[in-house]
Design a protein around this motif. Structure first.
Motif, PDB file in Angstrom:
ATOM      1  N   ASP A   1      12.552  29.677  45.691  1.00 26.39           N
ATOM      2  CA  ASP A   1      12.934  30.998  45.189  1.00 26.39           C
ATOM      3  C   ASP A   1      13.852  30.844  43.980  1.00 26.39           C
ATOM      4  N   ALA A   2      14.329  31.981  43.449  1.00 27.18           N
ATOM      5  CA  ALA A   2      15.163  31.948  42.247  1.00 27.18           C
ATOM      6  C   ALA A   2      16.535  31.330  42.507  1.00 27.18           C
ATOM      7  N   VAL A   3      16.979  31.391  43.744  1.00 30.72           N
ATOM      8  CA  VAL A   3      18.264  30.778  44.098  1.00 30.72           C
ATOM      9  C   VAL A   3      18.128  29.261  44.146  1.00 30.72           C
ATOM     10  N   LYS A   4      16.996  28.803  44.664  1.00 31.14           N
ATOM     11  CA  LYS A   4      16.722  27.372  44.731  1.00 31.14           C
ATOM     12  C   LYS A   4      15.388  27.089  44.035  1.00 31.14           C
ATOM     13  N   PRO A   5      15.360  27.098  42.701  1.00 27.05           N
ATOM     14  CA  PRO A   5      14.107  26.858  41.977  1.00 27.05           C
ATOM     15  C   PRO A   5      13.617  25.424  42.174  1.00 27.05           C
ATOM     16  N   LEU A   6      12.317  25.259  42.099  1.00 31.35           N
ATOM     17  CA  LEU A   6      11.705  23.944  42.208  1.00 31.35           C
ATOM     18  C   LEU A   6      11.942  23.174  40.918  1.00 31.35           C
ATOM     19  N   ARG A   7      12.462  21.959  41.038  1.00 28.97           N
ATOM     20  CA  ARG A   7      12.785  21.147  39.861  1.00 28.97           C
ATOM     21  C   ARG A   7      11.912  19.891  39.866  1.00 28.97           C
ATOM     22  N   LEU A   8      11.029  19.818  38.875  1.00 31.46           N
ATOM     23  CA  LEU A   8      10.093  18.714  38.778  1.00 31.46           C
ATOM     24  C   LEU A   8      10.510  17.765  37.661  1.00 31.46           C
ATOM     25  N   MET A   9      10.347  16.485  37.909  1.00 33.04           N
ATOM     26  CA  MET A   9      10.653  15.482  36.892  1.00 33.04           C
ATOM     27  C   MET A   9       9.374  14.715  36.576  1.00 33.04           C
ATOM     28  N   ILE A  10       8.876  14.868  35.347  1.00 35.42           N
ATOM     29  CA  ILE A  10       7.635  14.218  34.938  1.00 35.42           C
ATOM     30  C   ILE A  10       7.937  12.830  34.393  1.00 35.42           C
ATOM     31  N   MET A  11       7.305  11.823  34.990  1.00 34.03           N
ATOM     32  CA  MET A  11       7.558  10.439  34.611  1.00 34.03           C
ATOM     33  C   MET A  11       6.239   9.681  34.480  1.00 34.03           C
ATOM     34  N   GLY A  12       6.297   8.532  33.819  1.00 34.05           N
ATOM     35  CA  GLY A  12       5.109   7.701  33.671  1.00 34.05           C
ATOM     36  C   GLY A  12       5.271   6.735  32.524  1.00 34.05           C
ATOM     37  N   ILE A  13       4.325   5.811  32.394  1.00 35.49           N
ATOM     38  CA  ILE A  13       4.354   4.853  31.297  1.00 35.49           C
ATOM     39  C   ILE A  13       3.845   5.544  30.022  1.00 35.49           C
ATOM     40  N   PRO A  14       3.973   4.915  28.878  1.00 31.62           N
ATOM     41  CA  PRO A  14       3.515   5.554  27.634  1.00 31.62           C
ATOM     42  C   PRO A  14       2.015   5.849  27.608  1.00 31.62           C
ATOM     43  N   ASN A  15       1.688   6.929  26.938  1.00 36.18           N
ATOM     44  CA  ASN A  15       0.303   7.276  26.581  1.00 36.18           C
ATOM     45  C   ASN A  15      -0.615   7.533  27.780  1.00 36.18           C
TER      46      ASN A  15
ATOM     47  N   THR B   1       7.138  10.249  22.630  1.00 35.55           N
ATOM     48  CA  THR B   1       8.318  10.950  23.144  1.00 35.55           C
ATOM     49  C   THR B   1       9.431   9.940  23.371  1.00 35.55           C
ATOM     50  N   LYS B   2      10.591  10.180  22.772  1.00 39.61           N
ATOM     51  CA  LYS B   2      11.689   9.215  22.891  1.00 39.61           C
ATOM     52  C   LYS B   2      12.952   9.815  23.507  1.00 39.61           C
ATOM     53  N   SER B   3      12.940  11.120  23.826  1.00 40.72           N
ATOM     54  CA  SER B   3      14.120  11.727  24.426  1.00 40.72           C
ATOM     55  C   SER B   3      13.704  12.661  25.558  1.00 40.72           C
ATOM     56  N   GLN B   4      14.629  12.880  26.450  1.00 38.18           N
ATOM     57  CA  GLN B   4      14.367  13.725  27.608  1.00 38.18           C
ATOM     58  C   GLN B   4      14.638  15.183  27.263  1.00 38.18           C
ATOM     59  N   GLN B   5      13.894  16.085  27.900  1.00 40.23           N
ATOM     60  CA  GLN B   5      14.166  17.502  27.700  1.00 40.23           C
ATOM     61  C   GLN B   5      13.972  18.277  28.998  1.00 40.23           C
ATOM     62  N   ARG B   6      14.692  19.396  29.108  1.00 40.64           N
ATOM     63  CA  ARG B   6      14.573  20.280  30.268  1.00 40.64           C
ATOM     64  C   ARG B   6      13.974  21.604  29.812  1.00 40.64           C
ATOM     65  N   ILE B   7      13.027  22.103  30.579  1.00 39.23           N
ATOM     66  CA  ILE B   7      12.389  23.376  30.250  1.00 39.23           C
ATOM     67  C   ILE B   7      12.344  24.243  31.497  1.00 39.23           C
ATOM     68  N   ASP B   8      12.891  25.444  31.400  1.00 38.78           N
ATOM     69  CA  ASP B   8      12.835  26.410  32.496  1.00 38.78           C
ATOM     70  C   ASP B   8      11.577  27.253  32.299  1.00 38.78           C
ATOM     71  N   ILE B   9      10.566  26.971  33.084  1.00 42.37           N
ATOM     72  CA  ILE B   9       9.310  27.696  32.952  1.00 42.37           C
ATOM     73  C   ILE B   9       9.442  29.118  33.498  1.00 42.37           C
ATOM     74  N   SER B  10      10.190  29.260  34.574  1.00 40.04           N
ATOM     75  CA  SER B  10      10.470  30.569  35.170  1.00 40.04           C
ATOM     76  C   SER B  10      11.746  30.446  35.983  1.00 40.04           C
ATOM     77  N   SER B  11      12.128  31.517  36.629  1.00 38.67           N
ATOM     78  CA  SER B  11      13.342  31.477  37.457  1.00 38.67           C
ATOM     79  C   SER B  11      13.120  30.628  38.706  1.00 38.67           C
ATOM     80  N   ARG B  12      11.868  30.276  38.967  1.00 31.23           N
ATOM     81  CA  ARG B  12      11.545  29.511  40.173  1.00 31.23           C
ATOM     82  C   ARG B  12      11.099  28.084  39.884  1.00 31.23           C
ATOM     83  N   LEU B  13      10.979  27.735  38.588  1.00 27.87           N
ATOM     84  CA  LEU B  13      10.447  26.419  38.250  1.00 27.87           C
ATOM     85  C   LEU B  13      11.092  25.838  36.999  1.00 27.87           C
ATOM     86  N   THR B  14      11.652  24.642  37.150  1.00 22.88           N
ATOM     87  CA  THR B  14      12.256  23.896  36.037  1.00 22.88           C
ATOM     88  C   THR B  14      11.595  22.532  35.945  1.00 22.88           C
TER      89      THR B  14
END
Length: 313
Positions: free
Chosen positions: A112-126, A151-164
């Protein structure tokens, strides 16, 4: 041939990833479906298990991987605790749309909006992380390129109030232990071009294709493969495609032929190909461990002799 490639920014990226993972709920690890285990960074496994985070493994580029082999890998990963695996193509909106819902199943308490789902995308290059990010956000937020480590730097994106979502740079590990892993990653364009020689990687690839996908080779290049070895395949491609070095009396340009073979594999033009299966992976790992054991024995002859003497008694 040993392939090693670890640009300086990856050390900082690993440190930052470890810090950010403390805030994430689910690791979304993007893999190359053609080499799922070889394209899985062991450092990612270490970081997420230390933080006790579940993992959604995305076998990307499944549309150009061998479907039967991909099915075997999904079954293999599905037996691992805290892991869910799915085959996708990041270029297909329908596949990407499923990802938040799948990740939600791994962290049902973040819903929910109080506890949004936070995903971390990881992997090797390309492997397609930037393409995935852009598809998830539905606009260009990450640079996409044909070269690894765009991509050489990390970034955070809030897609919605329930997903980051946290996007991380592609990370390799400092030492690739198995030479074949390096060859597979080089063939699939996951390491920088300065780390390998096209001819050597293409020769390995040609040998693998001769053994596992001869029909695709013959269909693509139109010559009989009987009696050929890997080098002969490259020579055949050179003849068929007119790869001749000017001023050298018709000498074949094997470097150009190597580039043609690698490009045809990378783009899927050759057909749906996988470079490892769970069974083949286990065999290669056993060979690596045996070789390492023999190396230790050669370096410690006195210890080996003592062990043999104890066995006799």
């Amino acid at each position: 041939m040993s392939i090693q490639w670890y640009p300086g920014h990856m050390t900082q990226a690993r440190k930052k990833a470890g810090e950010t993972l403390a805030m994430a709920d689910v690791v979304v690890e993007v893999l190359d479906a053609r080499l799922p285990q070889a394209s899985s960074n062991p450092m990612i496994h270490e970081l997420r298990t230390f933080r006790q985070r579940p993992c959604l493994k995305l076998l990307n580029k499944a549309d150009i991987a061998d479907p039967a082999v991909t099915k075997a890998w999904l079954e293999h990963f599905g037996k691992q605790p805290g892991v869910m695996a799915v085959a996708i193509s990041c270029k297909k909106p329908g596949d990407v749309a499923k990802i938040p819902g799948l990740a939600q199943k791994l962290a049902p308490h973040r819903n929910d909006a109080v506890k949004p789902l936070r995903l971390m995308i990881m992997g090797i290059p390309n492997v397609g992380k930037s393409t995935l990010m852009n598809a998830l956000v539905k606009k260009k937020v990450a640079a996409v390129g044909d070269q690894p480590a765009v991509t050489k730097s990390q970034q955070r994106i809030d897609i919605s109030s329930r997903l980051t979502i946290y996007d991380t740079p592609g990370m390799l590990w400092p030492k690739i232990d198995h030479p074949i892993d390096g060859l597979m990653m080089a063939a699939s364009h996951s390491v920088g071009v300065n780390a390998y020689i096209d001819d050597e990687v293409a020769t390995w690839l040609a040998g693998y294709l001769l053994e596992h996908y001869p029909a695709l080779l013959q269909a693509r290049y139109g010559f009989d493969l009987q009696g050929m070895d890997a080098v002969a395949v490259l020579e055949g491609i050179a003849r068929k495609r007119g790869c001749i070095i000017k001023g050298r009396g018709g000498e074949l340009d094997l470097e150009k032929a190597a580039g043609i073979l690698l490009n045809d594999y990378r783009t899927g033009t050759l057909g749906r190909i996988s470079l490892e299966t769970p069974t083949l992976r286990a065999t290669r790992q056993a060979e690596l461990e045996k070789a390492a054991s023999l190396t230790v024995d050669r370096e410690n002859p006195e210890k080996t002799a003592a062990t043999d003497e104890d066995a006799e008694h």
